[in-house]
Scaffold this active site. Structure first.
Site, PDB file in Angstrom:
ATOM      1  N   LYS A   1       0.855  -1.186   0.000  1.00 19.53           N
ATOM      2  CA  LYS A   1       0.000   0.000   0.000  1.00 19.53           C
ATOM      3  C   LYS A   1       0.895   1.243   0.000  1.00 19.53           C
ATOM      4  O   LYS A   1       1.382   1.683   1.031  1.00 19.53           O
ATOM      5  CB  LYS A   1      -0.923   0.040   1.213  1.00 19.53           C
ATOM      6  CG  LYS A   1      -1.999   1.156   1.078  1.00 19.53           C
ATOM      7  CD  LYS A   1      -2.558   1.603   2.400  1.00 19.53           C
ATOM      8  CE  LYS A   1      -1.687   2.589   3.107  1.00 19.53           C
ATOM      9  NZ  LYS A   1      -1.576   3.912   2.384  1.00 19.53           N
TER      10      LYS A   1
ATOM     11  N   GLU B   1       9.539   1.113  11.130  1.00 18.84           N
ATOM     12  CA  GLU B   1      10.597   2.100  10.918  1.00 18.84           C
ATOM     13  C   GLU B   1       9.928   3.465  10.967  1.00 18.84           C
ATOM     14  O   GLU B   1       9.213   3.851  10.043  1.00 18.84           O
ATOM     15  CB  GLU B   1      11.293   1.862   9.576  1.00 18.84           C
ATOM     16  CG  GLU B   1      12.146   0.610   9.553  1.00 18.84           C
ATOM     17  CD  GLU B   1      13.331   0.667  10.499  1.00 18.84           C
ATOM     18  OE1 GLU B   1      13.730   1.788  10.902  1.00 18.84           O
ATOM     19  OE2 GLU B   1      13.864  -0.399  10.844  1.00 18.84           O
TER      20      GLU B   1
ATOM     21  N   CYS C   1      13.447  10.943   7.796  1.00 22.93           N
ATOM     22  CA  CYS C   1      13.467  10.516   9.198  1.00 22.93           C
ATOM     23  C   CYS C   1      14.848  10.637   9.816  1.00 22.93           C
ATOM     24  O   CYS C   1      14.984  10.782  11.028  1.00 22.93           O
ATOM     25  CB  CYS C   1      12.948   9.083   9.328  1.00 22.93           C
ATOM     26  SG  CYS C   1      13.969   7.842   8.489  1.00 22.93           S
TER      27      CYS C   1
ATOM     28  N   GLU D   1       9.544  16.080  15.941  1.00 27.55           N
ATOM     29  CA  GLU D   1      10.133  15.867  14.623  1.00 27.55           C
ATOM     30  C   GLU D   1       9.472  16.862  13.663  1.00 27.55           C
ATOM     31  O   GLU D   1       8.281  16.775  13.396  1.00 27.55           O
ATOM     32  CB  GLU D   1       9.895  14.436  14.137  1.00 27.55           C
ATOM     33  CG  GLU D   1      10.520  14.158  12.786  1.00 27.55           C
ATOM     34  CD  GLU D   1      10.214  12.768  12.265  1.00 27.55           C
ATOM     35  OE1 GLU D   1      11.048  12.224  11.524  1.00 27.55           O
ATOM     36  OE2 GLU D   1       9.130  12.225  12.593  1.00 27.55           O
TER      37      GLU D   1
END
Length: 487
Positions: free
Chosen positions: A179, A254, A288, A382
């Site tokens: 997906k 992750e 990331c 973040e």
């Protein structure tokens, strides 16, 4: 040369047992972030499509697992050759669909190729071991496929981060339902379907279902999905982990990062500022592994900040397809709003904008924030945008404490003139990855990649690590004759 992605074939369709219309005939416009133009119209999958795909994948997987390892490896190698042949076309999709500058897109294609070649190595690795037992019995531990693996991939590195999971999963005998994120359905989905179609992957083993949270949830809880490999935000990763855990299935998460870039007082400041700018501003900070906190010793902080500001001010921002800009657009308005709000709240808390802080449409200037403290949003969150928050500390002891003051644990980098000093500091950093005299953004197909804490569940990608990730142990014993039992 014919096109790899034929929009006339894939228009308003998903790839599941060939190109077909989704169950509810839904679709979504694929927009170019830099211009707002419609690049394609793709089919939008639903939970019903997920169920159909899993049924086909389950039926096809056992024969694929029984296929000779060399034949599975050959399919992966052919896929790599197809990607090499069509690399220019794929680069264009990554630039226009994802807002990447051309060097980033070219790097992503090369990295995806590395993943394919590394995965092609996996089927021919030893997949078991002889265990100690009695003389009349052989005892074997062997690794066998999981079955059907669900892969949920993000928009920032759509080709690479999908390939990193699905290529080893396929190589090791599993079927895959992918997906991709609806912001990058072609570069993260249609391209991959076309690659493996041309490489001769048997029907039913790979399904590509672009969609939103609905099909993602359906994939996560489906009883016939053995594993979920998810790459994305920590918030969504927690939901995926909870749902997959409730279904008692394996999950690889992750997730995000708030990574420390530590500059010691003996560092080469010109090199440190250059690497720091790269770490915070590469792909508009939408990585990331981005340098989320520049932690700098006080004795060199002013000089480092001045050099970092000059790096930021020299960067050009613009349409990456029509110019040689160093930064392209953010992916969408929602991401722009999050970045802008983080900067606003951090400045309201007492930080200062040394440069940047402005935007035009989705194009945001690289921004350096000074006076940042551990209580401010730019430190705790973040950002996922082109922002470099600078935190000044007194010494190494405080640098380590500040670096570890986060729920995340993906990567850290240390700049120093002494390797020994860097190694001693690295031993105290609570991250899955540490780079001494590098920067935070670094990865390849052959390393054990993964984070701790809010950055993931400790699982690892990488060639040999993938063999562990996408197979399961089975204990097998063999006797030449049945042994009589007491009753």
């Amino acid at each position: 040369m014919t096109l790899l992605v034929d929009l006339a074939v894939s228009d308003r369709r998903i790839h599941s047992g060939g190109w077909r219309t989704p169950a509810q005939a839904g679709d979504i416009e694929d927009l170019e972030p830099a211009t707002g133009r419609v690049l394609a119209t793709v089919g939008l999958a639903t939970a019903e499509d997920v169920d159909h795909a899993v049924t086909l994948a389950t039926a096809a997987q056992s024969a694929w697992a029984a296929t000779a390892p060399a034949e599975r490896a050959t399919v992966l190698r052919r896929a790599a050759l197809v990607l090499e042949e069509h690399s220019a076309e794929v680069v264009e999709w990554l630039v226009r669909e994802g807002g990447a500058i051309r060097p980033k897109a070219e790097h992503e294609v090369r990295s995806a190729l590395d993943e394919l070649w590394a995965a092609a190595f996996l089927p021919t690795l030893p997949h078991g071991e002889l265990l100690p037992d009695t003389p009349e019995r052989r005892s074997i531990g062997r690794r066998i496929p999981l079955g059907v693996v669900g892969v949920i991939s993000p928009w920032n590195f759509p080709l690479l981060l999908a390939m990193r999971a699905l290529a080893p999963a396929l190589a090791l005998g599993n079927a895959v339902v992918l997906k991709p994120d609806p912001h990058t359905p072609v570069s993260g989905g249609h391209v991959i379907a076309a690659l493996f179609e041309r490489a001769g992957l048997p029907d039913g083993l790979l399904h590509v279902l672009p969609g939103d949270a609905g099909p993602g949830r359906a994939l996560t809880v489906h009883p016939d999905i053995a594993m979920i490999a998810f790459t994305g935000s920590t918030a969504v990763g927690r939901e995926v982990g909870a749902a997959a855990g409730g279904a008692l299935k394996r999950v690889s998460l992750e997730l995000g990062g708030n990574n420390a870039y530590i500059v010691l007082d003996d560092a080469d400041l010109d090199a440190a500022a250059s690497a720091g700018a790269w770490g915070s501003f590469f792909h508009q900070g939408q990585v990331c592994m981005a340098a989320g906190r520049h932690i700098v010793l006080a004795s060199v902080a002013d000089a480092y900040i001045d050099k970092l500001v000059r790096q930021a001010e020299a960067m050009t921002v613009g349409d990456p397809w029509t110019s040689d800009a160093v930064l392209g657009p953010l992916i969408n308005e929602s991401q722009l709003a999050k970045v802008s709000e983080n900067i606003r709240a951090t400045v309201a808390a007492g930080a200062r904008i040394r440069t940047g802080g402005t935007c035009a449409g989705l194009f945001h200037r690289p921004t350096v924030l000074t006076g940042v403290t551990p209580s401010m949003p730019a430190f705790t969150e973040e950002i996922f945008g082109p922002v470099a928050p600078v935190v000044v500390v007194a010494d190494e002891e405080e640098a380590v404490a500040v670096a570890n003051r986060t729920a995340y644990g993906l990567v850290a980098a240390v700049r120093t003139g002494s390797v020994e000093r860097g190694l001693a500091l690295a031993d105290r950093l609570a991250t899955g990855i540490v780079h001494i005299n590098g920067q935070t953004i670094d990865d390849n197909a052959h390393v054990p990649f993964g984070g701790r804490g809010a950055s993931g569940n400790g699982s690892r990608h990488g060639a040999r690590q993938s063999q562990e990730e996408y197979t399961q142990w089975q204990w097998l014993t063999v006797r030449s004759a049945a042994l009589p039992q007491p009753f």
